[in-house]
Scaffold this active site. Structure first.
Site, PDB file in Angstrom:
ATOM      1  N   LYS A  96       0.824  -1.218   0.000  1.00 37.96           N
ATOM      2  CA  LYS A  96       0.000   0.000   0.000  1.00 37.96           C
ATOM      3  C   LYS A  96       0.854   1.263   0.000  1.00 37.96           C
ATOM      4  CE  LYS A  96      -4.485  -1.439   1.187  1.00 37.96           C
ATOM      5  NZ  LYS A  96      -5.413  -2.006   2.081  1.00 37.96           N
TER       6      LYS A  96
ATOM      7  N   LYS B 197      -5.568  -9.664  -5.624  1.00 38.54           N
ATOM      8  CA  LYS B 197      -6.870  -9.836  -4.968  1.00 38.54           C
ATOM      9  C   LYS B 197      -7.808  -8.685  -5.327  1.00 38.54           C
ATOM     10  CE  LYS B 197      -6.856  -7.615  -0.452  1.00 38.54           C
ATOM     11  NZ  LYS B 197      -8.234  -7.150  -0.412  1.00 38.54           N
TER      12      LYS B 197
ATOM     13  N   LYS C  64     -11.436  -3.297  -2.248  1.00 37.26           N
ATOM     14  CA  LYS C  64     -12.424  -2.224  -2.347  1.00 37.26           C
ATOM     15  C   LYS C  64     -11.763  -0.886  -2.623  1.00 37.26           C
ATOM     16  CE  LYS C  64     -13.435  -2.372   2.561  1.00 37.26           C
ATOM     17  NZ  LYS C  64     -12.135  -2.005   3.151  1.00 37.26           N
TER      18      LYS C  64
HETATM   19  P1  ATP Z   1      -8.763  -2.258   1.148  1.00 39.43           P
HETATM   20  O1  ATP Z   1      -8.366  -2.237  -0.280  1.00 39.43           O
HETATM   21  O2  ATP Z   1      -9.380  -0.994   1.615  1.00 39.43           O
HETATM   22  O3  ATP Z   1      -7.732  -2.802   2.080  1.00 39.43           O
HETATM   23  P2  ATP Z   1     -10.108  -4.765   1.236  1.00 39.43           P
HETATM   24  O4  ATP Z   1     -11.032  -5.157   0.145  1.00 39.43           O
HETATM   25  O5  ATP Z   1      -8.774  -5.408   1.311  1.00 39.43           O
HETATM   26  O6  ATP Z   1     -10.002  -3.214   1.168  1.00 39.43           O
HETATM   27  P3  ATP Z   1     -10.408  -4.882   4.119  1.00 39.43           P
HETATM   28  O7  ATP Z   1     -11.322  -3.937   4.829  1.00 39.43           O
HETATM   29  O8  ATP Z   1      -8.947  -4.642   4.170  1.00 39.43           O
HETATM   30  O9  ATP Z   1     -10.895  -4.960   2.599  1.00 39.43           O
HETATM   31  O10 ATP Z   1     -10.708  -6.346   4.619  1.00 39.43           O
HETATM   32  C1  ATP Z   1     -11.929  -6.725   5.226  1.00 39.43           C
HETATM   33  C2  ATP Z   1     -12.062  -8.225   5.242  1.00 39.43           C
HETATM   34  O11 ATP Z   1     -12.314  -8.688   3.912  1.00 39.43           O
HETATM   35  C3  ATP Z   1     -10.813  -8.957   5.705  1.00 39.43           C
HETATM   36  O12 ATP Z   1     -11.215 -10.069   6.485  1.00 39.43           O
HETATM   37  C4  ATP Z   1     -10.172  -9.402   4.436  1.00 39.43           C
HETATM   38  O13 ATP Z   1      -9.361 -10.532   4.626  1.00 39.43           O
HETATM   39  C5  ATP Z   1     -11.382  -9.713   3.588  1.00 39.43           C
HETATM   40  N1  ATP Z   1     -11.058  -9.587   2.151  1.00 39.43           N
HETATM   41  C6  ATP Z   1     -10.654  -8.473   1.533  1.00 39.43           C
HETATM   42  N2  ATP Z   1     -10.450  -8.702   0.221  1.00 39.43           N
HETATM   43  C7  ATP Z   1     -10.736 -10.010   0.025  1.00 39.43           C
HETATM   44  C8  ATP Z   1     -10.715 -10.858  -1.128  1.00 39.43           C
HETATM   45  N3  ATP Z   1     -10.361 -10.377  -2.308  1.00 39.43           N
HETATM   46  N4  ATP Z   1     -11.075 -12.152  -0.975  1.00 39.43           N
HETATM   47  C9  ATP Z   1     -11.435 -12.634   0.227  1.00 39.43           C
HETATM   48  N5  ATP Z   1     -11.474 -11.896   1.365  1.00 39.43           N
HETATM   49  C10 ATP Z   1     -11.131 -10.599   1.269  1.00 39.43           C
HETATM   50 MG    MG Z   2      -7.342  -4.802   2.818  1.00 40.75          MG
END
Ligand code: ATP
Ligand code: MG
Length: 342
Positions: A117, A208, A211
């Site tokens: 990041k 992955k 969001k």
């Molecule tokens: P950001 O990009 O803001 O970090 P993110 O999509 O990674 O967003 P987080 O808020 O960091 O989301 O993670 C929230 C939960 O969702 C965590 O338990 C994380 O492991 C899960 N998660 C995030 N992305 C994935 C994915 N692509 N597949 C499965 N689980 C996910």
């Molecule tokens: Mg994340």
């Protein structure tokens, strides 16, 4: 009673990656352990601006996040279910500071998510908060003696850090002050999975789905128009192998679609793989997955719309009273341990 805990950062609109990787396992576990565990589903809102966000939207995003938990199927009438905002339980921040002082800089510096990041070209402001967030996450977990933390594969390194901090503090003071969260393998087993889950980006399936990703085509957000979301699936990156196989290394795009199809329909992945074995039309597979995504989003959005702000307020009032009581008790015990209180 054991505690199961998870949260989804309220920065951008959550994706189906979050839904399938964090919401679904948590809600399944909440059903399975409705009477034998405390179920803490919180909004880690202080984590929201470790990367730059639009602060005018944050409050509404947090409230919407809570509606999502409820719409996903969390039983808010179960007295063991607790929904709360991290920012409304000040013990999280205070515990974070104490844990900071028991975390070697070198160990915190090894977190790959920070490396990714902080070097991301879109991230124009790399804050100390971004560096420190895994330690705040350790506080989120250790304050509640949570043993099981359903989360996606990308968070396993942070979970390991939380375990190390807990073990270090327990050893230093020769007291079982913190419950040690279960290690990765045990967490995965507890979620009834074979491996940690990682839904892939629709544009670059070696990465992955996130969001915070800027490219809208890479992700299906929970508030996407269902028809537009279906189109994103139709244009998902695949490969030129020409046959449908589950092979995350050589065919990550196709494998990702098979995974999404299985999870959205609550079917074992092996069954979905068997359905498509040997077939050659990527278009057919995409159409089927697009249909599942469209159907899922339309249903989910209808459920979200039925939840009022008043419903959320009621849930938070109860959840935050509980969380403050439990977290303050632990914080006081730790303050005593480190010599801040008699
Ligand atoms: P950001 O990009 O803001 O970090 P993110 O999509 O990674 O967003 P987080 O808020 O960091 O989301 O993670 C929230 C939960 O969702 C965590 O338990 C994380 O492991 C899960 N998660 C995030 N992305 C994935 C994915 N692509 N597949 C499965 N689980 C996910
Ligand atoms: Mg994340």
């Amino acid at each position: 009673m054991q505690t199961i805990l998870t949260g989804v950062r309220a920065n951008e609109e959550p994706t189906i990656g979050n839904f399938l990787g964090a919401y679904t396992p948590m809600i399944n576990l909440a059903h399975e352990h409705a009477t034998d565990s405390q179920i803490n589903f919180f909004v880690p809102d202080l984590h929201s601006f470790t990367t730059p966000i639009d602060h005018d939207k944050l409050y509404d995003q947090i409230i919407k996040g809570i509606k999502y938990y409820i719409a996903a199927g969390l039983d808010i009438n179960n007295p063991n279910v607790h929904i709360y905002r991290q920012s409304h339980v000040p013990a999280h921040s205070e515990m974070c500071w104490i844990l900071d002082c028991f975390t070697p800089y070198g160990e915190a510096s090894r977190m790959t998510q920070f490396k990714e990041k902080s070097t991301d070209a879109d991230n124009t402001f790399v804050s100390v908060g971004l560096f420190n967030y895994p330690i705040l996450m350790a506080a989120d977990i250790l304050l509640y003696d949570a043993k099981y933390i359903p989360l996606g594969e990308d968070q396993f390194q942070h979970l390991e850090l939380a375990r190390n901090i807990a073990i270090r503090v327990n050893n230093k003071f020769d007291q079982e002050i913190f419950t040690i969260p279960a290690p990765e393998k045990e967490q995965v087993k507890f979620m009834h999975l074979e491996n940690g889950l990682r839904i892939r980006s629709l544009v670059d399936p070696t990465k992955k789905m996130s969001k915070s990703a800027k490219n809208e085509k890479s992700k299906i957000s929970l508030n996407d128009n269902p028809k537009d979301a279906a189109k994103k699936i139709m244009s998902a990156t695949t490969d030129s192998e020409g046959v449908i196989r589950f092979d995350m290394i050589n065919q990550p795009g196709i494998s990702n679609l098979l995974t999404i199809e299985a999870l959205l329909n609550n079917r074992p992945i092996q069954d979905v793989i068997a359905d498509w074995a040997g077939q050659t039309s990527y278009g057919d597979l995409k159409r089927k997955v697009a249909e599942s995504v469209e159907h899922f989003l339309a249903n989910f959005q209808e459920r979200v719309a039925a939840i009022s702000d008043e419903d959320v307020e009621k849930v938070l009032e109860k959840g935050e009273a509980y969380a403050n009581e439990v977290a303050n008790r632990k914080l006081h015990a730790v303050q005593k341990l480190v010599g801040l209180r008699k």
